[in-house]
Design an enzyme around this catalytic site. Sequence first.
Site, PDB file in Angstrom:
ATOM      1  N   TYR A 165     -19.400 -12.324  59.415  1.00 38.10           N
ATOM      2  CA  TYR A 165     -18.885 -13.053  58.196  1.00 38.10           C
ATOM      3  C   TYR A 165     -19.822 -14.497  58.178  1.00 38.10           C
ATOM      4  O   TYR A 165     -20.336 -15.059  59.104  1.00 38.10           O
ATOM      5  CB  TYR A 165     -17.561 -13.729  58.641  1.00 38.10           C
ATOM      6  CG  TYR A 165     -16.262 -12.618  58.765  1.00 38.10           C
ATOM      7  CD1 TYR A 165     -15.826 -11.948  57.359  1.00 38.10           C
ATOM      8  CD2 TYR A 165     -15.698 -12.203  59.975  1.00 38.10           C
ATOM      9  CE1 TYR A 165     -15.209 -10.671  57.329  1.00 38.10           C
ATOM     10  CE2 TYR A 165     -14.702 -11.249  59.813  1.00 38.10           C
ATOM     11  CZ  TYR A 165     -14.383 -10.437  58.592  1.00 38.10           C
ATOM     12  OH  TYR A 165     -13.501  -9.611  58.734  1.00 38.10           O
TER      13      TYR A 165
ATOM     14  N   GLY B   5      -6.376  -0.277  55.127  1.00 41.62           N
ATOM     15  CA  GLY B   5      -5.331  -0.997  55.181  1.00 41.62           C
ATOM     16  C   GLY B   5      -4.866  -1.642  53.911  1.00 41.62           C
ATOM     17  O   GLY B   5      -3.732  -1.450  53.479  1.00 41.62           O
ATOM     18  N   ASP B   6      -5.812  -2.118  53.134  1.00 44.76           N
ATOM     19  CA  ASP B   6      -5.438  -2.725  51.755  1.00 44.76           C
ATOM     20  C   ASP B   6      -5.075  -1.700  50.722  1.00 44.76           C
ATOM     21  O   ASP B   6      -4.234  -1.781  49.982  1.00 44.76           O
ATOM     22  CB  ASP B   6      -6.852  -3.380  51.344  1.00 44.76           C
ATOM     23  CG  ASP B   6      -7.186  -4.404  52.283  1.00 44.76           C
ATOM     24  OD1 ASP B   6      -6.477  -5.168  52.991  1.00 44.76           O
ATOM     25  OD2 ASP B   6      -8.493  -4.715  52.500  1.00 44.76           O
TER      26      ASP B   6
ATOM     27  N   ARG C  23     -18.536 -17.270  56.364  1.00 44.63           N
ATOM     28  CA  ARG C  23     -17.307 -17.968  55.341  1.00 44.63           C
ATOM     29  C   ARG C  23     -17.093 -19.246  55.674  1.00 44.63           C
ATOM     30  O   ARG C  23     -16.154 -19.664  55.023  1.00 44.63           O
ATOM     31  CB  ARG C  23     -16.221 -16.823  55.236  1.00 44.63           C
ATOM     32  CG  ARG C  23     -15.348 -16.947  56.686  1.00 44.63           C
ATOM     33  CD  ARG C  23     -14.695 -15.432  56.701  1.00 44.63           C
ATOM     34  NE  ARG C  23     -13.946 -15.160  55.527  1.00 44.63           N
ATOM     35  CZ  ARG C  23     -13.095 -14.044  55.589  1.00 44.63           C
ATOM     36  NH1 ARG C  23     -12.971 -13.104  56.665  1.00 44.63           N
ATOM     37  NH2 ARG C  23     -12.420 -13.688  54.564  1.00 44.63           N
TER      38      ARG C  23
ATOM     39  N   ASN D  90      -2.970  -8.465  58.991  1.00 47.13           N
ATOM     40  CA  ASN D  90      -4.390  -8.225  58.753  1.00 47.13           C
ATOM     41  C   ASN D  90      -5.400  -9.308  59.684  1.00 47.13           C
ATOM     42  O   ASN D  90      -5.977  -9.947  59.238  1.00 47.13           O
ATOM     43  CB  ASN D  90      -4.882  -8.521  57.173  1.00 47.13           C
ATOM     44  CG  ASN D  90      -5.860  -7.411  56.681  1.00 47.13           C
ATOM     45  OD1 ASN D  90      -6.450  -6.936  57.366  1.00 47.13           O
ATOM     46  ND2 ASN D  90      -5.596  -7.436  55.410  1.00 47.13           N
TER      47      ASN D  90
ATOM     48  N   GLU E 285      -0.969   9.003  63.495  1.00 53.26           N
ATOM     49  CA  GLU E 285       0.490   9.406  63.342  1.00 53.26           C
ATOM     50  C   GLU E 285       1.070   9.184  62.111  1.00 53.26           C
ATOM     51  O   GLU E 285       2.254   9.300  61.925  1.00 53.26           O
ATOM     52  CB  GLU E 285       1.110   9.052  64.492  1.00 53.26           C
ATOM     53  CG  GLU E 285       0.640   9.240  65.874  1.00 53.26           C
ATOM     54  CD  GLU E 285       0.733  10.343  65.957  1.00 53.26           C
ATOM     55  OE1 GLU E 285       1.719  11.309  65.738  1.00 53.26           O
ATOM     56  OE2 GLU E 285      -0.247  11.095  66.813  1.00 53.26           O
TER      57      GLU E 285
END
Length: 331
Positions: free
Chosen positions: A109, A262-263, A111, A171, A234
């Site tokens: 990153y 995940g998003d 940022r 997250n 799972e």
Amino acid sequence: MQQNNDVDVVTVGESMILFQPMTDGSLRYSPLFTKSIAGAESNVAIGLTRLGKKVRWISRIGCDPFGDLIVSTLAGEGVDVSCVIRDKKAPTAIYFKEFKGYGNPMIYYYRKYSAASKFSEADIQPEWLANARHLHVTGITPALGERTADFIKKVMEQAKARGLTVSFDPNLRRKLWSEEQARRVLLSLMPLCDIFLPGLEEAKFLMGEQPVAEYGKQFLQMGPKLVVMKLGQEGSIGFYQNEAVQSPVFRMDKVVDPVGAGDAFAAGLLSVLLDEDQPLDEDVLNICLPKALKRANLLGALATQFKGDWEGLPSIREVEQYIEGQDMITR
């Protein structure tokens, strides 16, 4: 650019420019890179828009060509970017992925001091949440700067006060803050959400080693009405009231890039729940949660099949054809 008409979802957070090597190997020796955009909240915004939902994305980005690219890309996907703040003094963030042909990609990153790291409560405007049903936020934004945790807490509080439902994906990004601070802040935000979306490792981080059912019970006691946990191979499981619903994983032959899965999962889940007027009503969840988990699992699996955080996310038509087992007409 869309106007501030009725929207299904508002999401708030940083989007960055993503550079990826055109070939696998060390970044040190990669001469050529592809350029795209990425960010948890903008990934969800694009995923939901492709699934037929109206989404407003809010962020701070620099007055630079990278900021221009982010705005034009999201607007081109049909996302409402009319409330985005352009910062003349701070830059748009960037990050790099490194693929070495084994294991998950490494993320680097850049940022710190970005425009989004300057978010504060003074930025919040009434039109952000106007004519909206739902707010989606993640635990990334609170980690970005000195005032961003208070900022995202205030956004969540205002959403609740205006009658919006709120989803919160922790997250977890360990590179952005200390574990002690992350745990404290993430737990403090949980009472402000209606839908909590942790992965299994994030649940362990927050609560220690426990059975999955115990995680669901304890998270519900903290305030959310629905807890949906991502369980990797799972599948996923949803907890509400005294009920638990589990859905199996969609298995893929290989994983190209897990970043953004995940998003995609969150977009798939919310797209089904927000088809309902009262998505968190117990009787509604009895009917729609299995479908929501199935779609979420599918989108999470599909997101691992391409490099980039959002480019391969499917349309609603493609999702329905995949689930129904129909062959795509390609020529």
